[in-house]
Design a protein around this motif. Structure first.
Motif, PDB file in Angstrom:
ATOM      1  N   LEU A  69     -24.915 -11.991  -8.269  1.00 20.40           N
ATOM      2  CA  LEU A  69     -23.747 -12.871  -8.313  1.00 20.40           C
ATOM      3  C   LEU A  69     -24.139 -14.190  -7.662  1.00 20.40           C
ATOM      4  N   VAL A  70     -23.750 -15.289  -8.311  1.00 22.16           N
ATOM      5  CA  VAL A  70     -23.876 -16.616  -7.710  1.00 22.16           C
ATOM      6  C   VAL A  70     -22.451 -17.122  -7.512  1.00 22.16           C
ATOM      7  N   SER A  71     -22.107 -17.549  -6.306  1.00 18.30           N
ATOM      8  CA  SER A  71     -20.716 -17.900  -6.030  1.00 18.30           C
ATOM      9  C   SER A  71     -20.579 -19.229  -5.296  1.00 18.30           C
ATOM     10  N   ALA A  72     -19.363 -19.780  -5.411  1.00 13.07           N
ATOM     11  CA  ALA A  72     -18.966 -20.972  -4.652  1.00 13.07           C
ATOM     12  C   ALA A  72     -17.485 -20.799  -4.342  1.00 13.07           C
ATOM     13  N   ASP A  93     -27.742 -16.463 -17.278  1.00 11.33           N
ATOM     14  CA  ASP A  93     -28.571 -15.346 -16.822  1.00 11.33           C
ATOM     15  C   ASP A  93     -27.939 -14.483 -15.740  1.00 11.33           C
ATOM     16  N   TYR A  94     -26.919 -15.048 -15.035  1.00 13.27           N
ATOM     17  CA  TYR A  94     -26.337 -14.322 -13.917  1.00 13.27           C
ATOM     18  C   TYR A  94     -24.821 -14.515 -13.875  1.00 13.27           C
ATOM     19  N   PRO A  95     -24.075 -13.507 -13.435  1.00  8.51           N
ATOM     20  CA  PRO A  95     -22.628 -13.664 -13.235  1.00  8.51           C
ATOM     21  C   PRO A  95     -22.335 -14.749 -12.193  1.00  8.51           C
ATOM     22  N   TYR A  96     -21.151 -15.330 -12.329  1.00 12.89           N
ATOM     23  CA  TYR A  96     -20.789 -16.514 -11.538  1.00 12.89           C
ATOM     24  C   TYR A  96     -19.315 -16.447 -11.159  1.00 12.89           C
ATOM     25  N   TYR A  97     -19.017 -16.875  -9.931  1.00  9.45           N
ATOM     26  CA  TYR A  97     -17.629 -16.964  -9.472  1.00  9.45           C
ATOM     27  C   TYR A  97     -17.445 -18.250  -8.682  1.00  9.45           C
ATOM     28  N   GLY A 128     -18.358  -6.926  -5.244  1.00  8.43           N
ATOM     29  CA  GLY A 128     -18.486  -5.495  -5.007  1.00  8.43           C
ATOM     30  C   GLY A 128     -19.327  -4.781  -6.046  1.00  8.43           C
ATOM     31  N   LYS A 129     -19.569  -5.426  -7.186  1.00 11.66           N
ATOM     32  CA  LYS A 129     -20.390  -4.839  -8.249  1.00 11.66           C
ATOM     33  C   LYS A 129     -21.831  -5.321  -8.193  1.00 11.66           C
ATOM     34  N   ALA A 130     -22.098  -6.310  -7.353  1.00  8.58           N
ATOM     35  CA  ALA A 130     -23.436  -6.916  -7.296  1.00  8.58           C
ATOM     36  C   ALA A 130     -24.291  -6.301  -6.199  1.00  8.58           C
ATOM     37  N   ASP A 131     -25.604  -6.345  -6.415  1.00  7.77           N
ATOM     38  CA  ASP A 131     -26.561  -5.923  -5.392  1.00  7.77           C
ATOM     39  C   ASP A 131     -27.098  -7.129  -4.620  1.00  7.77           C
ATOM     40  N   TYR A 132     -27.239  -8.258  -5.325  1.00  5.96           N
ATOM     41  CA  TYR A 132     -27.842  -9.454  -4.748  1.00  5.96           C
ATOM     42  C   TYR A 132     -26.885 -10.634  -4.938  1.00  5.96           C
ATOM     43  N   HIS A 133     -26.861 -11.514  -3.956  1.00  2.00           N
ATOM     44  CA  HIS A 133     -25.819 -12.552  -3.959  1.00  2.00           C
ATOM     45  C   HIS A 133     -26.348 -13.842  -3.351  1.00  2.00           C
ATOM     46  N   ILE A 134     -26.158 -14.942  -4.067  1.00  2.00           N
ATOM     47  CA  ILE A 134     -26.413 -16.284  -3.551  1.00  2.00           C
ATOM     48  C   ILE A 134     -25.065 -16.984  -3.440  1.00  2.00           C
ATOM     49  N   SER A 135     -24.679 -17.399  -2.247  1.00  2.00           N
ATOM     50  CA  SER A 135     -23.387 -18.052  -2.024  1.00  2.00           C
ATOM     51  C   SER A 135     -23.635 -19.502  -1.600  1.00  2.00           C
ATOM     52  N   ILE A 136     -23.084 -20.452  -2.371  1.00  2.00           N
ATOM     53  CA  ILE A 136     -23.321 -21.877  -2.165  1.00  2.00           C
ATOM     54  C   ILE A 136     -22.153 -22.498  -1.400  1.00  2.00           C
ATOM     55  N   HIS A 137     -22.472 -23.211  -0.318  1.00  2.00           N
ATOM     56  CA  HIS A 137     -21.456 -23.852   0.516  1.00  2.00           C
ATOM     57  C   HIS A 137     -21.872 -25.284   0.841  1.00  2.00           C
ATOM     58  N   GLY A 138     -20.914 -26.051   1.345  1.00  2.00           N
ATOM     59  CA  GLY A 138     -21.186 -27.411   1.786  1.00  2.00           C
ATOM     60  C   GLY A 138     -20.962 -27.546   3.281  1.00  2.00           C
ATOM     61  N   ALA A 139     -21.810 -28.338   3.929  1.00  2.00           N
ATOM     62  CA  ALA A 139     -21.665 -28.630   5.352  1.00  2.00           C
ATOM     63  C   ALA A 139     -21.700 -30.141   5.547  1.00  2.00           C
ATOM     64  N   GLY A 140     -21.243 -30.602   6.709  1.00  2.00           N
ATOM     65  CA  GLY A 140     -21.389 -32.005   7.033  1.00  2.00           C
ATOM     66  C   GLY A 140     -22.841 -32.300   7.369  1.00  2.00           C
ATOM     67  N   TYR A 185     -18.085 -12.995   3.007  1.00  2.00           N
ATOM     68  CA  TYR A 185     -18.048 -12.724   1.563  1.00  2.00           C
ATOM     69  C   TYR A 185     -19.440 -12.548   0.976  1.00  2.00           C
ATOM     70  N   VAL A 186     -20.410 -13.282   1.483  1.00  2.00           N
ATOM     71  CA  VAL A 186     -21.759 -13.198   0.924  1.00  2.00           C
ATOM     72  C   VAL A 186     -22.351 -11.803   1.079  1.00  2.00           C
ATOM     73  N   ASN A 187     -21.897 -11.040   2.079  1.00  2.00           N
ATOM     74  CA  ASN A 187     -22.465  -9.726   2.365  1.00  2.00           C
ATOM     75  C   ASN A 187     -21.622  -8.561   1.849  1.00  2.00           C
ATOM     76  N   LYS A 188     -20.661  -8.845   1.012  1.00  2.00           N
ATOM     77  CA  LYS A 188     -19.798  -7.770   0.517  1.00  2.00           C
ATOM     78  C   LYS A 188     -20.320  -7.172  -0.784  1.00  2.00           C
ATOM     79  N   THR A 189     -21.627  -7.183  -0.950  1.00  2.00           N
ATOM     80  CA  THR A 189     -22.277  -6.575  -2.101  1.00  2.00           C
ATOM     81  C   THR A 189     -22.460  -5.081  -1.874  1.00  2.00           C
TER      82      THR A 189
END
Length: 244
Positions: A69-72, A93-97, A128-140, A185-189
């Motif tokens: 899963l790739v998420s934002a 190639d990968y599911p997205y949220y 919850g259906k994914a094994d691997y997860h990349i979560s994209i965030h923004g910082a100052g 959320y990134v670790n809820k795989t």
């Protein structure tokens, strides 16, 4: 007197601009699971005030390798460019949220839910259906930088290497942004781990021509720079290597 007044006005304007453009993305430095800086501490609270389709929206794709899963979750106007980047990384190639803020202004102030409390049902179902997860965030941040965190240490090292090989600066995220809390959320795989990327505002501005990350700029893919494409490619290459 007039000069002093002009200087005072200039300082005040600069302070306001900093708050709107930089300070709004500085997460609470108390604890990773602290929601005191957010207007809402759950999705249920948020949707009682704001309406889907008007104030916020959700974009998903279920095509591709369902192990990933790739998420934002702070996409749209909340942390600008994060959903565009996540969608590009996922491709076909990968599911997205993505949860996208659509308010005319103050998206971060009103729609940001900290990652340990983000409980939108569709998001929880997908992660919850994914094994691997990349979560994209923004910082100052005024320096182009990616702050990397999460609980998947192996994937973190691979992502860091691929980003650095493309010329991007990477540092381990500080404690309040390190994404290692079990409830993040990134670790809820299914494997209870993932990788969280906190990308500074300076780096995200480098993803678009003239540093323009306004909605009108982001909606045109022609405004994406070579840095945007290189960043996407680096993450995709890291994901491919991780599966080998």
């Amino acid at each position: 007197m007039k000069l002093k007044l002009a200087l005072a006005v200039a300082v005040s304007i600069a302070a306001v601009l900093w708050f709107l453009n930089e300070g709004k993305e500085e997460k609470s430095k108390m604890t990773e699971d602290d929601c005191s800086g957010d207007r809402f501490c759950s999705f249920e609270e948020l949707k009682e005030v704001y309406n889907e389709g008007k104030d916020w929206g959700i974009a998903t794709s279920s095509v591709g390798n369902h192990q990933w899963l790739v998420s934002a979750i702070h996409g749209g106007g909340i942390e600008e460019t994060t959903s565009s980047l996540a969608e590009a990384i996922a491709g076909d190639d990968y599911p997205y949220y993505a949860f996208k803020g659509r308010l005319a202004s103050h998206n971060f102030r009103n729609l940001h839910i900290t990652s340990t409390n983000f409980d939108e049902p569709r998001a929880l179902e997908m992660v919850g259906k994914a094994d691997y997860h990349i979560s994209i965030h923004g910082a100052g941040g005024d320096e182009p930088m990616t702050l990397i965190g999460g609980r998947d240490q192996k994937l973190m090292k691979i992502v860091e290497r691929h980003l650095e090989e493309k010329g991007f600066s990477v540092e381990i995220a500080p404690e309040h942004l390190d994404g290692d809390h079990p409830d993040n959320y990134v670790n809820k795989t299914r494997t209870e781990k993932g990788v969280q990327l906190e990308i500074t505002r300076a780096q995200r501005k480098a993803f678009y021509k003239d540093g323009d990350i306004s909605y009108s700029s982001r909606k045109e893919t022609s405004n994406e720079t070579e840095d945007f494409k290189a960043y996407v490619e680096a993450i995709q290459k890291a994901m491919e290597e991780y599966q080998e």
